[in-house]
Design a protein around this motif. Sequence first.
Motif, PDB file in Angstrom:
ATOM      1  N   ARG A  73     102.763  67.358  27.435  1.00  0.00           N
ATOM      2  CA  ARG A  73     103.748  67.894  28.378  1.00  0.00           C
ATOM      3  C   ARG A  73     105.199  67.592  27.981  1.00  0.00           C
ATOM      4  O   ARG A  73     106.047  67.269  28.814  1.00  0.00           O
ATOM      5  CB  ARG A  73     103.473  67.412  29.788  1.00  0.00           C
ATOM      6  CG  ARG A  73     102.077  67.724  30.251  1.00  0.00           C
ATOM      7  CD  ARG A  73     102.054  68.170  31.669  1.00  0.00           C
ATOM      8  NE  ARG A  73     100.680  68.305  32.147  1.00  0.00           N
ATOM      9  CZ  ARG A  73     100.059  69.452  32.269  1.00  0.00           C
ATOM     10  NH1 ARG A  73     100.676  70.559  31.932  1.00  0.00           N
ATOM     11  NH2 ARG A  73      98.828  69.513  32.719  1.00  0.00           N
ATOM     12  N   VAL A  74     105.472  67.692  26.694  1.00  0.00           N
ATOM     13  CA  VAL A  74     106.835  67.534  26.194  1.00  0.00           C
ATOM     14  C   VAL A  74     107.590  68.828  26.483  1.00  0.00           C
ATOM     15  O   VAL A  74     107.048  69.918  26.323  1.00  0.00           O
ATOM     16  CB  VAL A  74     106.816  67.244  24.670  1.00  0.00           C
ATOM     17  CG1 VAL A  74     108.210  67.248  24.094  1.00  0.00           C
ATOM     18  CG2 VAL A  74     106.109  65.940  24.394  1.00  0.00           C
ATOM     19  N   ASP A  75     108.823  68.708  26.933  1.00  0.00           N
ATOM     20  CA  ASP A  75     109.629  69.900  27.192  1.00  0.00           C
ATOM     21  C   ASP A  75     110.121  70.472  25.872  1.00  0.00           C
ATOM     22  O   ASP A  75     111.090  69.993  25.288  1.00  0.00           O
ATOM     23  CB  ASP A  75     110.824  69.554  28.090  1.00  0.00           C
ATOM     24  CG  ASP A  75     110.400  69.222  29.505  1.00  0.00           C
ATOM     25  OD1 ASP A  75     109.400  69.794  29.954  1.00  0.00           O
ATOM     26  OD2 ASP A  75     111.067  68.389  30.134  1.00  0.00           O
ATOM     27  N   LEU A  76     109.452  71.506  25.411  1.00  0.00           N
ATOM     28  CA  LEU A  76     109.831  72.172  24.171  1.00  0.00           C
ATOM     29  C   LEU A  76     110.765  73.339  24.498  1.00  0.00           C
ATOM     30  O   LEU A  76     110.730  73.864  25.613  1.00  0.00           O
ATOM     31  CB  LEU A  76     108.581  72.708  23.462  1.00  0.00           C
ATOM     32  CG  LEU A  76     107.552  71.670  23.039  1.00  0.00           C
ATOM     33  CD1 LEU A  76     106.311  72.359  22.483  1.00  0.00           C
ATOM     34  CD2 LEU A  76     108.137  70.730  22.011  1.00  0.00           C
ATOM     35  N   PRO A  77     111.598  73.743  23.555  1.00  0.00           N
ATOM     36  CA  PRO A  77     112.440  74.923  23.787  1.00  0.00           C
ATOM     37  C   PRO A  77     111.554  76.131  24.100  1.00  0.00           C
ATOM     38  O   PRO A  77     110.604  76.411  23.383  1.00  0.00           O
ATOM     39  CB  PRO A  77     113.172  75.118  22.463  1.00  0.00           C
ATOM     40  CG  PRO A  77     113.075  73.813  21.761  1.00  0.00           C
ATOM     41  CD  PRO A  77     111.820  73.168  22.237  1.00  0.00           C
ATOM     42  N   GLU A  78     111.853  76.805  25.215  1.00  0.00           N
ATOM     43  CA  GLU A  78     110.983  77.899  25.656  1.00  0.00           C
ATOM     44  C   GLU A  78     111.511  79.254  25.245  1.00  0.00           C
ATOM     45  O   GLU A  78     112.689  79.550  25.353  1.00  0.00           O
ATOM     46  CB  GLU A  78     110.803  77.856  27.173  1.00  0.00           C
ATOM     47  CG  GLU A  78     109.856  76.787  27.611  1.00  0.00           C
ATOM     48  CD  GLU A  78     109.445  76.940  29.068  1.00  0.00           C
ATOM     49  OE1 GLU A  78     109.635  78.022  29.646  1.00  0.00           O
ATOM     50  OE2 GLU A  78     108.940  75.952  29.602  1.00  0.00           O
ATOM     51  N   ALA A  86     115.858  77.261  17.921  1.00  0.00           N
ATOM     52  CA  ALA A  86     115.352  76.547  19.093  1.00  0.00           C
ATOM     53  C   ALA A  86     116.143  76.941  20.336  1.00  0.00           C
ATOM     54  O   ALA A  86     115.599  76.999  21.440  1.00  0.00           O
ATOM     55  CB  ALA A  86     115.421  75.043  18.871  1.00  0.00           C
ATOM     56  N   THR A  87     117.402  77.231  20.176  1.00  0.00           N
ATOM     57  CA  THR A  87     118.242  77.608  21.311  1.00  0.00           C
ATOM     58  C   THR A  87     117.905  78.998  21.826  1.00  0.00           C
ATOM     59  O   THR A  87     117.851  79.220  23.037  1.00  0.00           O
ATOM     60  CB  THR A  87     119.731  77.562  20.906  1.00  0.00           C
ATOM     61  OG1 THR A  87     120.032  76.252  20.433  1.00  0.00           O
ATOM     62  CG2 THR A  87     120.624  77.909  22.076  1.00  0.00           C
ATOM     63  N   VAL A 130     108.360  80.332  17.515  1.00  0.00           N
ATOM     64  CA  VAL A 130     108.989  81.223  16.535  1.00  0.00           C
ATOM     65  C   VAL A 130     109.851  80.427  15.568  1.00  0.00           C
ATOM     66  O   VAL A 130     109.846  80.668  14.356  1.00  0.00           O
ATOM     67  CB  VAL A 130     109.817  82.310  17.253  1.00  0.00           C
ATOM     68  CG1 VAL A 130     110.610  83.143  16.262  1.00  0.00           C
ATOM     69  CG2 VAL A 130     108.913  83.208  18.076  1.00  0.00           C
ATOM     70  N   THR A 131     110.588  79.452  16.090  1.00  0.00           N
ATOM     71  CA  THR A 131     111.474  78.652  15.248  1.00  0.00           C
ATOM     72  C   THR A 131     110.687  77.819  14.239  1.00  0.00           C
ATOM     73  O   THR A 131     111.029  77.784  13.057  1.00  0.00           O
ATOM     74  CB  THR A 131     112.352  77.735  16.120  1.00  0.00           C
ATOM     75  OG1 THR A 131     113.088  78.549  17.023  1.00  0.00           O
ATOM     76  CG2 THR A 131     113.294  76.923  15.273  1.00  0.00           C
ATOM     77  N   VAL A 132     109.655  77.131  14.701  1.00  0.00           N
ATOM     78  CA  VAL A 132     108.849  76.305  13.788  1.00  0.00           C
ATOM     79  C   VAL A 132     108.193  77.173  12.724  1.00  0.00           C
ATOM     80  O   VAL A 132     108.171  76.817  11.540  1.00  0.00           O
ATOM     81  CB  VAL A 132     107.797  75.494  14.576  1.00  0.00           C
ATOM     82  CG1 VAL A 132     106.765  74.886  13.648  1.00  0.00           C
ATOM     83  CG2 VAL A 132     108.478  74.409  15.383  1.00  0.00           C
ATOM     84  N   THR A 133     107.678  78.320  13.116  1.00  0.00           N
ATOM     85  CA  THR A 133     107.065  79.225  12.144  1.00  0.00           C
ATOM     86  C   THR A 133     108.095  79.686  11.114  1.00  0.00           C
ATOM     87  O   THR A 133     107.840  79.641   9.900  1.00  0.00           O
ATOM     88  CB  THR A 133     106.439  80.434  12.853  1.00  0.00           C
ATOM     89  OG1 THR A 133     105.481  79.971  13.802  1.00  0.00           O
ATOM     90  CG2 THR A 133     105.760  81.362  11.862  1.00  0.00           C
ATOM     91  N   ALA A 134     109.266  80.108  11.576  1.00  0.00           N
ATOM     92  CA  ALA A 134     110.300  80.597  10.655  1.00  0.00           C
ATOM     93  C   ALA A 134     110.780  79.504   9.711  1.00  0.00           C
ATOM     94  O   ALA A 134     110.899  79.721   8.495  1.00  0.00           O
ATOM     95  CB  ALA A 134     111.477  81.166  11.451  1.00  0.00           C
TER      96      ALA A 134
END
Length: 163
Positions: free
Chosen positions: A146-151, A98-99, A105-109
């Motif tokens: 509109r949640v601030d997700l890790p970009e 996430a960082t 990509v993180t959720v998929t992995a």
Amino acid sequence: MMKLSGTRIATLGLLAAALVGLWKAMELDSWGFDGPGPGFFPQLMAGICVALALVVLVFPGQAGETEGGDTDDVEATKESNRTFAIYIATFALFALGATYLGFAVTVTAVTVVIMRFAERRSWFASIGYGVACAAVGLVCFGWLLRVDLPEGPIERTFYTYVR
């Protein structure tokens, strides 16, 4: 008439709690002029809880049985310890990913690692489910709520097209 087993009695209690939650959530605004209101997510979750409680009420399954069919406490095995270790390792993967990599990509992995190695599903099912989880999370939380997700690069590209 349904037999009131322990599972069904417990499910009736959970159904009652879900209905009270839905009733209270319906008192909140579900939508405002600028998007989802404070009641949207609680209404959605309470509705899902009511639906799941109804399914379990109708089809309760076998209460208290393990996959092996016994009802006694099962001691930890090498397999269960391995599965637990994989779940713990995905916490680190989730935090670091996430960082540096972003949400999608993180959720998929993380989903692929859990499904393929801990739950022993096929590569096709693991990747498909991981991509679906990332897409649903990105659309529902990142765009609609509109949640601030890790970009990462995927999120930035997606937001340029939808915002």
